[in-house]
Design a protein around this motif. Structure first.
Motif, mmCIF file in Angstrom:
data_model
loop_
_atom_site.group_PDB
_atom_site.id
_atom_site.type_symbol
_atom_site.label_atom_id
_atom_site.label_comp_id
_atom_site.label_asym_id
_atom_site.label_seq_id
_atom_site.Cartn_x
_atom_site.Cartn_y
_atom_site.Cartn_z
ATOM 1 N N THR A 478 0.843 -1.204 0.000
ATOM 2 C CA THR A 478 0.000 0.000 0.000
ATOM 3 C C THR A 478 0.873 1.246 0.000
ATOM 4 O O THR A 478 1.831 1.355 0.782
ATOM 5 C CB THR A 478 -0.910 0.033 1.254
ATOM 6 O OG1 THR A 478 -1.747 -1.120 1.250
ATOM 7 C CG2 THR A 478 -1.770 1.282 1.260
ATOM 8 N N ARG A 501 -4.702 11.707 -2.841
ATOM 9 C CA ARG A 501 -5.472 10.447 -2.898
ATOM 10 C C ARG A 501 -5.816 10.095 -4.345
ATOM 11 O O ARG A 501 -5.769 8.943 -4.753
ATOM 12 C CB ARG A 501 -6.743 10.578 -2.044
ATOM 13 C CG ARG A 501 -6.476 10.509 -0.552
ATOM 14 C CD ARG A 501 -7.755 10.387 0.256
ATOM 15 N NE ARG A 501 -8.619 11.555 0.117
ATOM 16 C CZ ARG A 501 -9.761 11.715 0.781
ATOM 17 N NH1 ARG A 501 -10.172 10.762 1.613
ATOM 18 N NH2 ARG A 501 -10.483 12.799 0.621
ATOM 19 N N GLY A 505 -4.483 6.792 -6.218
ATOM 20 C CA GLY A 505 -5.488 5.800 -6.613
ATOM 21 C C GLY A 505 -5.907 4.953 -5.438
ATOM 22 O O GLY A 505 -7.088 4.734 -5.184
ATOM 23 N N SER A 506 -4.937 4.433 -4.720
ATOM 24 C CA SER A 506 -5.189 3.639 -3.522
ATOM 25 C C SER A 506 -4.024 3.908 -2.570
ATOM 26 O O SER A 506 -2.863 3.711 -2.930
ATOM 27 C CB SER A 506 -5.277 2.147 -3.847
ATOM 28 O OG SER A 506 -5.409 1.382 -2.660
ATOM 29 N N GLY A 507 -4.366 4.385 -1.343
ATOM 30 C CA GLY A 507 -3.288 4.658 -0.408
ATOM 31 C C GLY A 507 -3.747 5.475 0.785
ATOM 32 O O GLY A 507 -4.926 5.770 0.972
ATOM 33 N N THR A 526 -8.007 6.397 1.019
ATOM 34 C CA THR A 526 -8.868 6.116 -0.138
ATOM 35 C C THR A 526 -9.966 5.129 0.274
ATOM 36 O O THR A 526 -9.798 4.337 1.201
ATOM 37 C CB THR A 526 -8.055 5.539 -1.300
ATOM 38 O OG1 THR A 526 -7.312 4.395 -0.842
ATOM 39 C CG2 THR A 526 -7.085 6.581 -1.848
ATOM 40 N N LYS A 527 -11.093 5.204 -0.420
ATOM 41 C CA LYS A 527 -12.288 4.454 -0.018
ATOM 42 C C LYS A 527 -12.037 2.953 0.114
ATOM 43 O O LYS A 527 -12.601 2.289 0.981
ATOM 44 C CB LYS A 527 -13.411 4.689 -1.032
ATOM 45 C CG LYS A 527 -13.917 6.122 -1.101
ATOM 46 C CD LYS A 527 -14.721 6.516 0.125
ATOM 47 C CE LYS A 527 -15.340 7.896 -0.032
ATOM 48 N NZ LYS A 527 -16.116 8.288 1.165
ATOM 49 N N ASP A 528 -11.157 2.398 -0.750
ATOM 50 C CA ASP A 528 -10.953 0.950 -0.741
ATOM 51 C C ASP A 528 -10.202 0.461 0.495
ATOM 52 O O ASP A 528 -10.163 -0.737 0.763
ATOM 53 C CB ASP A 528 -10.191 0.527 -2.001
ATOM 54 C CG ASP A 528 -8.819 1.187 -2.066
ATOM 55 O OD1 ASP A 528 -8.745 2.423 -1.856
ATOM 56 O OD2 ASP A 528 -7.826 0.476 -2.328
ATOM 57 N N LEU A 529 -9.615 1.389 1.284
ATOM 58 C CA LEU A 529 -8.812 0.976 2.438
ATOM 59 C C LEU A 529 -9.444 1.333 3.788
ATOM 60 O O LEU A 529 -8.878 1.032 4.829
ATOM 61 C CB LEU A 529 -7.420 1.622 2.353
ATOM 62 C CG LEU A 529 -6.537 1.212 1.167
ATOM 63 C CD1 LEU A 529 -5.256 2.029 1.169
ATOM 64 C CD2 LEU A 529 -6.221 -0.282 1.249
ATOM 65 N N ASP A 555 -12.577 8.222 6.034
ATOM 66 C CA ASP A 555 -11.729 8.577 4.894
ATOM 67 C C ASP A 555 -10.996 9.910 5.055
ATOM 68 O O ASP A 555 -10.052 10.203 4.321
ATOM 69 C CB ASP A 555 -12.568 8.624 3.614
ATOM 70 C CG ASP A 555 -13.650 9.678 3.693
ATOM 71 O OD1 ASP A 555 -14.218 9.877 4.791
ATOM 72 O OD2 ASP A 555 -13.920 10.323 2.660
#
Length: 582
Positions: A478, A501, A505-507, A526-529, A555
């Motif tokens: 990550t 962010r 992209g992801s972090g 980021t939303k995915d984490l 977030d």
């Protein structure tokens, strides 16, 4: 609230009630009643705010007891202690019935006995506090004297009373027969020209003289009523004073005149408020001092600038009429029946009440103001000179305060304002009539410069974007950006986090800034984490390390702190904090 209704609705119902019941109660359709919906709406909003805070505290209390979810009927999850419940009632205004219903729904037993005990203890403390802050109980010597003696008020007839007999001298230890030179005490006379503090009017100051009025016997710093009908003068003896001595009493005439102008001005302001804002206006306190008048009144909203101008205009129109005040003594019933208003907080006898009337030949009832009042007033309204309102503010829920100046006090105010205007004009290098235009121009320029500065800061933040991305670390696959920024405001830092962010992209992003002795921290995920890393919890941990607090959403979260020296080490510890979470 249980049905999900969170918006005010009672104010709207008032309109329907007026329409339905106006035939039976015509007063509901009078213009003065048109303000009722506003009053109800204001009160409902205020109650809603109180309720929101109280309910949050109640939920916290239930969480402490073990559950915030409804339980099976009859199941007892704990006991809501009466002392804790009373704290919510007393401090946050949460109604008792709300707490009873909520406790029942939660299956929690409510300690009614403990609540009532706490309520009684509070009442006892309140009574003790009232006794402690109210004026001291009358010295027994005053009480005994008042059984057979009353002070004759001579202050209505002037500022000098001759051949006044000293009836009693009271000091802290009790009644004495004399007051030696330099000693202070309280003196009761058979007659006096010194007005004793009452009804919002402060007391006179003055002196005791000998019969020739050439030698000062005592300075009078004030007077009050220790018991009804008895005036106690606070004095410092310049010569020995003894019971039975005869003195000439002289009040400070200039000071009295200023007080009188302000007191009559208070009556005018009261009448104007009722005329312009409505008859719901009631006096809630007043002060009539030499330098100003202060009038507290019941009203549900701030008095806007236009209304203040109308009030001031109407008052000064009455001043220009220059009618002669009328004073008469009558029974309380007759006074009230004639339209006289009673003052807030005053107690009146059934007979021999004093009525002060300001006539107005143009008014429907023949007077502009008519009030029960024991104070001193000008002879003619024009003696006031002018009334200038200088401030209007809130002093309590539903209570507003107006302060005004009259006569020489108004002149002083006008001169002070003129001096300020002249100084501003000089600073701007324009004429006084061009000050407003110059200030507007400066304000516009300032706003433009502030906008340009904000734009530059945002550009500066974006310029740091690539540098921060280049320094990104990878923890368990990550990307993590941790960095210290400079010269950015809060909005610019937020924008920078959002841009980072998007760039990642992801972090996870954690930024900090030390400026003006304060620390700012912000974390973005980021939303995915967010299922792994909660920004609010991360920021709470970091905030403690810089001596502050913070929180926020999963977030995005922010914090502030005071320890700028700890910022570097705090940011340096972010990777170790995130590694177990990732």
């Amino acid at each position: 609230r249980l049905l999900g209704a969170t918006k005010p609705f009672l104010g709207e119902m008032v309109h329907t009630v007026r329409e339905l019941m106006g035939g039976a109660y015509p007063e509901l359709l009078e213009p003065s009643a048109s303000r009722v919906p506003e009053i109800v709406l204001s009160e409902e909003k205020r109650f809603g705010q109180t309720l929101d805070v109280g309910l949050r505290k109640l939920e916290e209390e239930f969480q402490r007891l073990g559950s915030t979810q409804k339980v099976e009927a009859g199941r007892v999850m704990g006991v809501f202690q009466g002392e804790d419940a009373f704290k919510l009632y007393d401090t946050y205004g949460l109604p008792l019935d709300f707490m009873l219903d909520a406790s029942r729904d939660m299956g929690i037993r409510f300690d009614q006995t403990g609540f009532e005990k706490a309520m009684q203890e509070q009442r006892t403390r309140a009574r003790a506090s009232w006794k402690g802050t109210h004026k001291e109980s009358a010295n027994p010597a005053f009480t005994k004297l008042a059984e057979t003696f009353k002070t004759e008020p001579g202050f209505y007839f002037g500022t000098c009373a001759k051949d006044c007999r000293i009836e009693a001298i009271i000091v802290k230890a009790g009644a004495v027969s004399q007051l030696k030179t330099g000693e202070s005490g309280e003196v009761v006379l058979d007659r006096t020209a010194i007005y004793a503090e009452s009804g919002g009017q402060i007391s006179d100051t003055g002196a005791f003289y000998d019969s020739s009025e050439s030698q000062v016997l005592a300075e009078v710093s004030g007077a009050y009523y220790p018991v009804a009908g008895l005036v106690a003068h606070r004095v410092t003896a310049k010569e020995a004073l003894r019971i039975g001595d005869r003195v000439t009493v002289i009040a400070d005439a200039e000071r009295r005149s200023r007080v009188m102008r302000n007191h009559t001005g208070t009556h005018l302001v009261h009448a104007a408020l009722r005329n312009i804002l409505g008859p719901h206006v009631k006096q809630a306190g007043s002060l009539n001092a030499p330098d100003r008048l202060r009038f507290d009144f019941s009203h549900f909203a701030p008095v806007d600038a236009e209304e203040l101008r109308d009030i001031e205009q109407q008052v000064n129109e009455e001043v220009r009429l220059n009618t002669e005040l009328e004073t008469n003594v009558t029974s309380l019933d007759e006074a009230l029946a004639s339209g006289a208003l009673a003052f807030f907080g005053d107690k009146y006898p059934e007979h021999n009440v004093r009525v002060v009337t300001i006539p107005d030949p143009h008014a429907p009832r023949g007077f502009y103001s008519k009030e029960l009042c024991g104070g001193t007033h000008v002879k003619r309204v024009g003696d006031i000179g002018v009334v200038k309102i200088v401030s209007e503010e809130s002093v309590a829920a539903g209570v507003r305060r107006i302060e005004a100046v009259t006569g020489i006090g108004a002149l002083d105010h006008f001169q002070q304002q003129a001096n300020v205007l002249a100084s501003v004009a000089k600073q701007l290098n324009v004429g006084e009539d061009a000050v407003l235009a110059a200030v507007e121009k400066l304000t516009l320029t300032t706003r433009q410069l502030e906008k340009q500065l904000a734009d530059q800061r945002r550009k500066g933040a974006l310029n740091q974007l690539d540098e921060l991305v280049a320094k990104a670390q990878t923890i368990k696959g990550t990307k993590v950006v941790v960095g210290q920024v400079e010269g950015l405001d809060r909005d610019a830092i937020r924008q920078l986090v959002d841009s980072l962010r998007q760039k990642l992209g992801s972090g996870v992003v954690v930024l900090g800034q030390a400026e003006n002795g304060k620390v700012s921290l912000i974390a973005g995920v980021t939303k995915d984490l967010t299922a792994k890393v909660h920004a609010g919890k991360v920021i709470q941990t970091l905030a403690k390390q810089v001596g502050g607090t913070g929180g926020g959403r999963p977030d995005l979260a922010e914090a502030g702190g005071k320890d700028t020296t700890a910022l570097n080490s705090t940011l340096g510890g972010v990777p170790a904090l995130l590694e177990p979470l990732l």
